[in-house]
Design a protein around this motif. Structure first.
Motif, PDB file in Angstrom:
ATOM      1  N   ASN A 707      -4.618 -13.611   5.212  1.00  0.00           N
ATOM      2  CA  ASN A 707      -3.269 -13.411   5.077  1.00  0.00           C
ATOM      3  C   ASN A 707      -2.594 -14.196   6.454  1.00  0.00           C
ATOM      4  N   VAL A 708      -2.080 -15.606   6.088  1.00  0.00           N
ATOM      5  CA  VAL A 708      -1.696 -16.322   7.380  1.00  0.00           C
ATOM      6  C   VAL A 708      -0.232 -16.590   7.301  1.00  0.00           C
ATOM      7  N   LEU A 709       0.327 -16.398   8.402  1.00  0.00           N
ATOM      8  CA  LEU A 709       1.741 -16.584   8.883  1.00  0.00           C
ATOM      9  C   LEU A 709       1.883 -18.062   9.191  1.00  0.00           C
ATOM     10  N   VAL A 710       2.570 -18.956   8.865  1.00  0.00           N
ATOM     11  CA  VAL A 710       2.820 -20.219   9.394  1.00  0.00           C
ATOM     12  C   VAL A 710       4.396 -20.310   9.570  1.00  0.00           C
ATOM     13  N   ALA A 711       4.775 -20.744  11.037  1.00  0.00           N
ATOM     14  CA  ALA A 711       5.999 -20.758  11.476  1.00  0.00           C
ATOM     15  C   ALA A 711       6.236 -22.339  11.987  1.00  0.00           C
ATOM     16  N   ALA A 728      -8.919 -23.638   1.634  1.00  0.00           N
ATOM     17  CA  ALA A 728     -10.203 -22.747   2.155  1.00  0.00           C
ATOM     18  C   ALA A 728     -10.047 -21.508   1.674  1.00  0.00           C
ATOM     19  N   GLY A 729      -9.128 -21.091   0.762  1.00  0.00           N
ATOM     20  CA  GLY A 729      -8.897 -19.719   0.039  1.00  0.00           C
ATOM     21  C   GLY A 729      -8.283 -18.650   0.710  1.00  0.00           C
ATOM     22  N   HIS A 730      -7.261 -19.153   1.647  1.00  0.00           N
ATOM     23  CA  HIS A 730      -6.604 -18.260   2.380  1.00  0.00           C
ATOM     24  C   HIS A 730      -5.141 -18.007   1.612  1.00  0.00           C
ATOM     25  N   GLN A 731      -4.257 -16.864   1.878  1.00  0.00           N
ATOM     26  CA  GLN A 731      -3.048 -16.842   1.461  1.00  0.00           C
ATOM     27  C   GLN A 731      -2.120 -17.233   2.421  1.00  0.00           C
ATOM     28  N   VAL A 732      -0.848 -17.751   2.208  1.00  0.00           N
ATOM     29  CA  VAL A 732      -0.109 -18.407   3.097  1.00  0.00           C
ATOM     30  C   VAL A 732       1.214 -18.080   2.860  1.00  0.00           C
ATOM     31  N   ARG A 733       2.054 -17.493   4.064  1.00  0.00           N
ATOM     32  CA  ARG A 733       3.524 -17.443   3.819  1.00  0.00           C
ATOM     33  C   ARG A 733       4.129 -18.486   4.996  1.00  0.00           C
ATOM     34  N   LEU A 745       6.522 -10.589  10.490  1.00  0.00           N
ATOM     35  CA  LEU A 745       5.436  -9.556  10.795  1.00  0.00           C
ATOM     36  C   LEU A 745       5.866  -8.216  10.872  1.00  0.00           C
ATOM     37  N   CYS A 746       7.265  -8.005  11.106  1.00  0.00           N
ATOM     38  CA  CYS A 746       7.599  -6.577  11.111  1.00  0.00           C
ATOM     39  C   CYS A 746       7.912  -6.056   9.774  1.00  0.00           C
ATOM     40  N   GLU A 747       8.212  -6.989   8.712  1.00  0.00           N
ATOM     41  CA  GLU A 747       8.221  -6.372   7.331  1.00  0.00           C
ATOM     42  C   GLU A 747       7.321  -6.307   6.578  1.00  0.00           C
ATOM     43  N   ALA A 748       6.051  -7.076   7.125  1.00  0.00           N
ATOM     44  CA  ALA A 748       4.880  -7.095   6.411  1.00  0.00           C
ATOM     45  C   ALA A 748       4.093  -5.864   5.979  1.00  0.00           C
ATOM     46  N   PRO A 749       3.922  -5.455   4.723  1.00  0.00           N
ATOM     47  CA  PRO A 749       3.309  -4.191   4.103  1.00  0.00           C
ATOM     48  C   PRO A 749       1.958  -3.805   5.003  1.00  0.00           C
ATOM     49  N   THR A 750       1.982  -2.543   5.350  1.00  0.00           N
ATOM     50  CA  THR A 750       0.889  -2.083   5.992  1.00  0.00           C
ATOM     51  C   THR A 750      -0.511  -2.062   5.358  1.00  0.00           C
ATOM     52  N   ARG A 752      -1.160  -4.927   3.554  1.00  0.00           N
ATOM     53  CA  ARG A 752      -1.551  -6.170   3.721  1.00  0.00           C
ATOM     54  C   ARG A 752      -0.938  -6.877   4.889  1.00  0.00           C
ATOM     55  N   PRO A 753      -1.165  -6.552   6.064  1.00  0.00           N
ATOM     56  CA  PRO A 753      -0.579  -7.266   7.412  1.00  0.00           C
ATOM     57  C   PRO A 753      -1.036  -8.611   7.244  1.00  0.00           C
ATOM     58  N   PHE A 754      -0.422  -9.367   8.288  1.00  0.00           N
ATOM     59  CA  PHE A 754      -1.008 -10.626   8.495  1.00  0.00           C
ATOM     60  C   PHE A 754      -1.993 -10.713   9.362  1.00  0.00           C
TER      61      PHE A 754
END
Length: 973
Positions: A707-711, A728-733, A745-750, A752-754
Motif C-alpha cells: 500500500n504505497v502513498l505517493v506525494a 508491479a501489483g501494488h495499491q497506490v494513493r 498517513l494519520c487517516e489511514a485505517p489501522t 491497512r496502513p501505508f
C-alpha cells in the motif's frame, strides 16, 4: 706633537718585543736540543734492553730444545739403541712444532749427519766450523757457530751446537739451524724508528745479524768491536760502524759467551725532530719579528692617515644622508637604545603630525606616544598607553610588515627589521594605489563568486526542471513499452520514445557532472578496486556499439599491472567509459580501439603507484593545434555530426584533475592505418589488498502487494508513479502536497496502513522535507513508515539533506522501473522467494561441458589481448588459478562466506583462459555456497577442486607442445 710622541712610543714597544723574541728563541732552542739528546739516549738504552731480552729468550728456547733431546731419544730407544729413521721422524715432528729454527741435525763424531728433521740435511755435512763443533763436544753448554750460508737455501744462518749422548753411550752433537732472517724478524717488533739499528755481534766484532738486514756485512768483522763500549748498557756517542756518521750506541752482553747486542741511533735521526722544531721556531720568531716590525710601520702609517680618514668619514656621512633623502620611501633608523639615529624627509612627510618630535636622539616610544595624542594614528583608540606598548612590541620583534592608515587617508606599508648591533631600520612605502587596486580586485572576485553561485543555483534548478518532465516522459514510455496490448509498430515507437528519454537523462547527467567539476564539488570515495576487471567491464559496455560498426575493442594490460588499487570505482569507470565511447564513436567501420594500462615505475615516497591508461583508436585523429581545446566544455571537432553534447572529454578531464592526475591527447604512432589518436591519463593510485568483485544481487521484488502513498505536485509524475507501481501489483494513493501526505498517513485505517511513502521534495504548501519531519514526530507506528525521496534534485548535498530530514532513501528522477522496485524491496525488507536446495552435484553433471574452448587449433584464447600479450600473461592466469584453488582448499568448512572470494577468483581466471567447465563449476559454487547444507557444499568444493586440477594440467603445456612452438594462449579476434 702628540702624534710624534705616540709614534716614538710605538717604536720603543716594537723594539722591546723584538728583543724579547730573540732571547726567548735562544733559550728555547737550547732546551729543545738537550731534550732531543736525552730522548735519544733513553731510546737507545731501552731498545738495547728489550733486544737483549728478546734474543736471550729466542736463544734459550732453541737451547732448551737441544738440551731436552737426550731424554726424548731415550723414549724411542729399543734395546738400548735408537733407530736412525725413528730419530729422524722424531726430529721432524719436533721441527714442525717449533718455529725458532729451520732444521735440527744430530752429528756423529766423524762430522757426518746421523739424523735430521729435513731429509736434505742427511746427505751432506752441515757447514759448521770444526772448532765450534769440537768445543761443543767438550763443553756442556751451548755453542753458537756461524754465520754461514746454507748450501741448500743460500741464506745466512747460525747453528746452535750442544753435546749429546746417544742411547748406547755414543757421543754426538746436536745442531739447530737458526736462519738470520728469523732472528731479524724477532727483533722487528722492538722498534721501527728511523735511523735505529740493532745488531747481534761476537766479541771480536763479527756481525751475526742486524735490523735492518745488511747482507754485505753479515759474517764480517766491523771496524770497531762492541767490547770497547760500556758493557752496562750506558749509551754513548761514537763514530758509526755500519754507516758513515756518528751514532748514539749502547751495548749489552747476552747469556751466551762472546755474544753481544748493540743498539745504535744515527745522530741525524736523533736530532731530526729538534732540527725540524728549530726551523719552525726560527721561522716563527723571524715571522713574528717581521710582523711586529710591519705592525709598527702600519701603526705609524695609520696614525698618519687618521686625519685623512676623519675627513673622508665626514664626507661619506654627508653622501649617505643625501642618498637617504633621495629615497622615494620613508627611511628611519634607531640604535640599540631605541633612540632615533637618522630619518629622511619622506618619513617626516608621512608623519607630519609627529614631525616636531622626530629629532635625532628622541626615543621611539616617545615619538609614538606624542603622535597618538595628536591624532597621528587613527587606529590608536582611547587607551594611548596600550597602543604604545603594542607598537613597541611589534617594533622590536622582527614581525611581518603591516599596513597603517594615515590621517589624510593614505595607506603606508610599515616594514622594520633588526640590525646586527641591536638597532632597528624601517621603511615606509605608500600603498594607497595598491589598496585601491586590491579593493577593485576583491569586488571583482565577489562578483565572480556570486556569478558562480548563481550558475550553480541555475544548474540545480534546471536539473530539477528537466528531470520533472523527463520523469513523465520516461516513466510513461516504460509503461507503454511493457504494455502487452501494443502492436509491434506501437511497441517500437514506445521503445524509441524511451530511448530518447534516456538520452535526455544522459545529457542532464553530463551537465550536472560538469557543474560539479567546475564547482570543485566532485566527491571521490576511495575503495579497493579490481582494476583489470573494472577496465574489462568498461570494454564490455562499449562493445555493443563497437560491434554495430564492426570495430574491434581489445585490452592491453602490462604484466606488472597490479590487480588491486585504491580509487573511486564510479568515477574511474566514468572516466574510462567517456574515453572509450569517444574512441568508438569516431573510429570508422572495421577499425580498432585498444584500452591499455601499465605502471610508469615503482611507488613513490608516499606509496602512490604512477599508472598510465591509454585509449588508442584508428579514427581520423586530432589535429595538434586542437588537442588541448578538445577537453573544453561543449567542444566538438565535427560540429556535432557524430552526436553527443561535447561534455564527455571535459568531464573526463575534470575527473582526472580531481584525482590528482593528468590527461592529454597525442597521435597514435603505432596505428596500422597511419591515422588515429591516443587519449592518455596518468594517475597516482595506492596499491590495496586484494578485493573481491561484488556480485550484484538481483533486485528484490516484494512478494506481497504494498500500500504505497505517493506525494507529488506534478500530475504527470503522479501518473507515472501510479502506472509503474500498479504494473508491479501494488495499491497506490496519490496526493498533491506534503500536508495531504501527513493527513493521509494519520487517516489511514489501522488494518491497512501505508507500507511506504514516495515523497517529492519540492512541493507547494508543505514541501517534502518539512512533511517528513512532521511524520517522524507523529505518535505510534506511523512515525516509522519508510519514506523514499523521489526528486529531481540529484546533487550530493540534496541527498544529505533528505537523510537529515528523516527520509530513508533517495531515488533521482526520472524514475527507472527496476530501480523503483529494488528500492521498495530494500525499504520494506521483502526478500525474493527462497530457492530450492541445489541438487547434489556430481562430476558427471559437468562432464557434458567442454573442459577447454579452443580456437585456431590447440591455442587457447584470451579475449582482448594480442598474441604477444597473451603469451606473456598466460603464466599469470595459471598462477592465479593455482593460488585460488589452494586458497579454496585451505578454508575451514565452517566459514562458507570466506570460500566465495576464492571461487570468484577461480571463475575469473578460468573464464579468461577459456576453461569453460571450471568457470561454470566455480560460478555455481560461488552462487550456492552460502545456502547449501555443509555436506553438499563440501562435496561441491571437492568436485570444483578436481576440475581445477584437471584444467591446470591441461593448460600447463610447454611452448613446444603447440603446433607453431608458441605458448598455448592466443587472442580473440
Amino acid at each position: 706633537m702628540q702624534a710624534r710622541w705616540l709614534r716614538l712610543a710605538v717604536a720603543f714597544a716594537c723594539g722591546l718585543v723584538l728583543l724579547t723574541i730573540a732571547v726567548g728563541t735562544t733559550l728555547l732552542l737550547a732546551r729543545l736540543q738537550d731534550t732531543a739528546r736525552t730522548t735519544a739516549v733513553q731510546l737507545v738504552q731501552r731498545v738495547a734492553r728489550v733486544a737483549e731480552g728478546t734474543v736471550n729468550r729466542h736463544f734459550l728456547s732453541v737451547d732448551g730444545t737441544l738440551a731436552g733431546l737426550t731424554p726424548v731419544l731415550a723414549q724411542i730407544a729399543r734395546d738400548g739403541t735408537v733407530d736412525r729413521g725413528a730419530a729422524s721422524r722424531m726430529l721432524r715432528d719436533l721441527n714442525f712444532q717449533n718455529l725458532n729454527f729451520r732444521d735440527i741435525i744430530i752429528i756423529r763424531a766423524d762430522g757426518l749427519p746421523w739424523a735430521s728433521a729435513l731429509a736434505g740435511s742427511r746427505s751432506r755435512p752441515p757447514p759448521i766450523d770444526p772448532d765450534r763443533l769440537a768445543e761443543a763436544r767438550r763443553n756442556g753448554s751451548a755453542v753458537i757457530s756461524g754465520p754461514v750460508r746454507n748450501t741448500l737455501t743460500g741464506e745466512w744462518t747460525l747453528f746452535f751446537l750442544r753435546g749429546l749422548a746417544l742411547p748406547g753411550g755414543e757421543a754426538a752433537v746436536v745442531a739447530a739451524e737458526v736462519p738470520v732472517s728469523v732472528l731479524a724478524t724477532m727483533l722487528a717488533p722492538v722498534g721501527e724508528v728511523p735511523g735505529l739499528r740493532i745488531s747481534v755481534e761476537r766479541s771480536d766484532g763479527r756481525l751475526l745479524a742486524s735490523l735492518p738486514h745488511d747482507e754485505t756485512r753479515i759474517g764480517r768483522p766491523l771496524s770497531r768491536s762492541a767490547t770497547t763500549l760500556p758493557q752496562d748498557g750506558t749509551a754513548s756517542e761514537i763514530d758509526g760502524r755500519l754507516a758513515p756518521g756518528s751514532v748514539i750506541a749502547a751495548t749489552r752482553p747476552l747469556l751466551y759467551r762472546d755474544i753481544l747486542v748493540v743498539a745504535s741511533l744515527e745522530t741525524g735521526a736523533a736530532y731530526a725532530a729538534y732540527a725540524q722544531d728549530r726551523s719552525r721556531l726560527l721561522f716563527v720568531a723571524l715571522g713574528s719579528a717581521g710582523l711586529i716590525g710591519a705592525l709598527g710601520l702600519a701603526l705609524n702609517a695609520a696614525l698618519r692617515q687618521r686625519e685623512r680618514v676623519e675627513a673622508e668619514r665626514a664626507a661619506a656621512r654627508g653622501l649617505l644622508e643625501s642618498a637617504i633623502e633621495s629615497l622615494p620611501d620613508g627611511f628611519v633608523m634607531f640604535d640599540a637604545a631605541d633612540r632615533l639615529v637618522i630619518c629622511n624627509q619622506r618619513y617626516r612627510d608621512f608623519y607630519a603630525v609627529s614631525a616636531p618630535f622626530i629629532v635625532p636622539g628622541a626615543r621611539f616610544e616617545d615619538i609614538i606616544r606624542e603622535g597618538a595624542k595628536r591624532g597621528q594614528y587613527p587606529q590608536a583608540g582611547a587607551d594611548i598607553e596600550a597602543f604604545v606598548a603594542e607598537i613597541k612590541a611589534w617594533h622590536r620583534g622582527d614581525n611581518p610588515s603591516m599596513e597603517r592608515l594615515l590621517p589624510d587617508g593614505r595607506w603606508v606599508l610599515v616594514t622594520e627589521r633588526s640590525t646586527p648591533d641591536g638597532g632597528t631600520v624601517g621603511i615606509r612605502t605608500d600603498i594607497s594605489a595598491l589598496k585601491a587596486a586590491m579593493a577593485d580586485l576583491a569586488q571583482a572576485r565577489d562578483a565572480a563568486a556570486a556569478a558562480t553561485e548563481a550558475k550553480s543555483r541555475f544548474l540545480a534548478r534546471m536539473s530539477h526542471e528537466l528531470r520533472t518532465p523527463l520523469n513523465g516522459v520516461l516513466g510513461l514510455a516504460q509503461v507503454l513499452a511493457r504494455d502487452p496490448a501494443l502492436s509491434g509498430v506501437q511497441r517500437t515507437q514506445a521503445e524509441t520514445l524511451e530511448a530518447a528519454g534516456r538520452h535526455l537523462v544522459a545529457v542532464a547527467n553530463d551537465v550536472l557532472d560538469l557543474a560539479k567539476v567546475e564547482a570543485g564539488r566532485l566527491e571521490l570515495r576511495l575503495t579497493p578496486v579490481d582494476l583489470p576487471a573494472l577496465l574489462g567491464d568498461c570494454a564490455t559496455l562499449v562493445r555493443p556499439a563497437a560491434d554495430g560498426k564492426r570495430v574491434e575493442v581489445v585490452l592491453e594490460f602490462a604484466p606488472d599491472l597490479p590487480r588491486t588499487l585504491e580509487t573511486d570505482q564510479t568515477r574511474m569507470r566514468q572516466l574510462v567509459l567517456n574515453l572509450l565511447s569517444n574512441a568508438v564513436k569516431f573510429t570508422p567501420e572495421g577499425g580498432r580501439v585498444a584500452l591499455a594500462a601499465r605502471p610508469l615505475g615503482p611507488p613513490d615516497a608516499t606509496g602512490l603507484l604512477p599508472l598510465r591508461l591509454e585509449v588508442r583508436d584508428t579514427g581520423p585523429g586530432v589535429p595538434e593545434a586542437e588537442r588541448h581545446a578538445i577537453f573544453g566544455d561543449f567542444v566538438q571537432l565535427d560540429h556535432g555530426k557524430a552526436g553527443g553534447t561535447g561534455l564527455g572529454l571535459a568531464i573526463a578531464a575534470g575527473i582526472a584533475e580531481q584525482m590528482g592526475g593528468r590527461i592529454g591527447c597525442e597521435a597514435h604512432a603505432r596505428s596500422p592505418t597511419g591515422q588515429g589518436a591516443t587519449f592518455w591519463v596518468e594517475l597516482g593510485l595506492r596499491p590495496a589488498v586484494a578485493v573481491v568483485a561484488a556480485r550484484l544481487a538481483p533486485a528484490m521484488a516484494p512478494r506481497r502487494s504494498l500500500n504505497v502513498l505517493v506525494a507529488d505536485d506534478v500530475p504527470a509524475n503522479l501518473a507515472v508513479a501510479r502506472a509503474l507501481l500498479e504494473s508491479a501489483g501494488h495499491q497506490v494513493r496519490c496526493v498533491a502536497d506534503g500536508a495531504l501526505a501527513v493527513r493521509a498517513l494519520c487517516e489511514a485505517p489501522t488494518d491497512r496502513p501505508f507500507d511506504v511513502v514516495l515523497m517529492d521534495v519540492m512541493m507547494p504548501n508543505l514541501d517534502g522535507m518539512e512533511a517528513t519531519r512532521q511524520i517522524r514526530a507523529l505518535p505510534g507506528p506511523v512515525a516509522r513508515v519508510p519514506i523514499l525521496a523521489v526528486t529531481a534534485s540529484a546533487f550530493a548535498e540534496d541527498i544529505d539533506a533528505c537523510r537529515e530530514a528523516g527520509m530513508d532513501a533517495h531515488l533521482a528522477k526520472p524514475i527507472e522501473r527496476e530501480a523503483l522496485i529494488a528500492a521498495l524491496g530494500r525499504l520494506t525488507g521483502e526478500a525474493p522467494p527462497a530457492a530450492e536446495p541445489a541438487a547434489r552435484p556430481e562430476p558427471e553433471s559437468f562432464a557434458r561441458i567442454p573442459l577447454l574452448s579452443r580456437r585456431a587449433g590447440a591455442a587457447l584464447v584470451v579475449p582482448g589481448l594480442d598474441p604477444e600479450a597473451a603469451r606473456s600473461l598466460a603464466g599469470e592466469f595459471l598462477r592465479e588459478m593455482r593460488e585460488a584453488a589452494e586458497q579454496l582448499r585451505g578454508i575451514d568448512a565452517a566459514m562458507p562466506d570466506r570460500m566465495v572470494p576464492a571461487a570468484h577468483r577461480l571463475a575469473g581466471a578460468a573464464a579468461t583462459l577459456g576453461a569453460t567447465r571450471l568457470a561454470t563449476a566455480a560460478r555455481q559454487f560461488q552462487g550456492d555456497a552460502r545456502r547449501l547444507p555443509p555436506e553438499t557444499m563440501l562435496r561441491l568444493r571437492r568436485v570444483l577442486l578436481e576440475i581445477a586440477a584437471e584444467t591446470v594440467q591441461a593448460l600447463d603445456v610447454p611452448p613446444e607442445a603447440t603446433p607453431d612452438g608458441g605458448a598455448a594462449v592466443a587472442v580473440a579476434g
